[in-house]
Motif scaffolding. Structure first.
Motif: not given
Length: 349
Positions: A58-61, A100-116
């Motif tokens: 179910g993920s759109d991304v 590969e999404h059969p209905y609508e190509e999924a979004l692609v998100a980059g990811n950055i996060s907490n560095t600690n």
């Protein structure tokens, strides 16, 4: 044509599948403790299948798995030379699966996060953090992501730095905060204050992710929703956190009879503390009803859990055809072709 994140948000809730960190550790492709996503280089097919499983649930991304793939973490494990290849390959694999999404190509998100390493009293640490975010956001731009997800920030100012570096690349930003047990961010901001500022500074979506389960995140999501005019996201962990133990870092398991390496269930002994999929679905419906626009789950989530969340938010997923149906179960079904001599034992099984 593939709709943008903003276009999808306007059309209804966007489902965001996260949780790769714990899922890939559970599947045997990632080390608990360091929690560095070397899988993008060591086992790319395993990562692609994980991306695929969450998208089909179910993920759109498809979120590129670069959480913790920043210069500080790579320094700790002695592999800074792999930093850029890891980031780029995680994004490229995400783009392959999204198509590969059969209905609508999924979004692609980059990811950055907490560095600690962020320290509000140390200007040098702030500059190091900015440089780390800058290079990762730059690779995201070069690889053609649709937006960047900045997540799990427990300092407001670190989240602001992430947003600034994302916007320098001209990309939409989703910024979510991780709220620890103090119930305020480490630099004193409430999550609703921080989210309001981040939204006003240009983040497309603001909200919370990780650390807290639905019961201890939802009250704060409600506060954010009341204070923010833009889109709001909520991505809790699927564990039964409580008022006494609002995060999964010190969540106790009273039934455990063995020695735990850290004397705490986090991170490798949380198994008995899961919410079931129906409880998570109940939360998703409540989140949608109060106006949460970007709905998902974080560390610990399985594809089956995400599918239940998506369906509760009104989304029919690719794999909804595999959602539970007990009609033909030999003990609990009601199909007329089932054998009566089995059915009468259902309460004794």
């Amino acid at each position: 044509m593939k709709r943008s994140l903003e276009e999808r948000l306007k059309d209804g809730p966007v489902i965001a599948g996260e949780g790769y960190l714990f899922e890939l550790e559970r599947r045997g492709y990632l080390q608990a403790g360091s929690f560095v996503p070397e899988v993008a280089l060591d086992n790319p097919e395993a990562l692609k299948q994980t991306y695929r499983d969450y998208m089909n649930a179910g993920s759109d991304v498809v979120l590129a798995f670069t959480y913790n793939a920043h210069r500080e973490k790579m320094r700790i494990i002695g592999k800074e030379d792999l930093l850029e290849p890891l980031n780029r390959n995680a994004i490229r694999l995400a783009k392959e699966v999204a198509k590969e999404h059969p209905y609508e190509e999924a979004l692609v998100a980059g990811n950055i996060s907490n560095t600690n390493i962020f320290d509000p009293e140390d200007p040098e640490s702030k500059e190091r953090v900015r440089n780390m975010f800058s290079e990762m956001a730059g690779w995201c731009k070069q690889e053609g992501v649709d937006y960047i997800n900045g997540e799990t920030f427990y300092y407001h100012e670190e989240a602001v730095v992430a947003l600034e570096e994302i916007r320098k690349q001209g990309l939409p930003a989703v910024i979510t905060l991780g709220l620890m047990g103090e119930n305020v961010l480490r630099d004193g901001y409430t999550v609703e204050e921080s989210c309001k500022i981040l939204s006003e500074k240009g983040a497309l979506v603001v909200g919370m992710n990780c650390f807290r389960g639905p019961d201890t995140m939802q009250p704060y999501l409600a506060k954010i929703r009341k204070n923010v005019d833009g889109y709001v996201g909520g991505l809790p962990i699927p564990y039964r956190t409580t008022k006494e133990n609002p995060t999964f870092f010190n969540l106790p398991d009273g039934g455990c009879s063995c020695h735990l390496p850290l004397e705490t269930t986090f991170p490798t002994a949380l198994d008995p503390l899961y919410h079931n999929r129906y409880e998570l679905a109940k939360w998703a419906k409540e989140a949608k009803d109060i106006g949460i626009n970007y709905i998902g789950l974080c560390c610990g989530a399985s594809p089956a859990m995400l599918r239940a969340v998506a369906e509760a938010a009104g989304v029919e997923t690719i794999n909804s055809k595999y959602s539970p149906d007990m009609e033909k179960h030999f003990l609990f079904g009601k199909d007329k072709t089932l054998k009566d001599h089995n059915l009468k034992y259902r309460l004794k099984a």
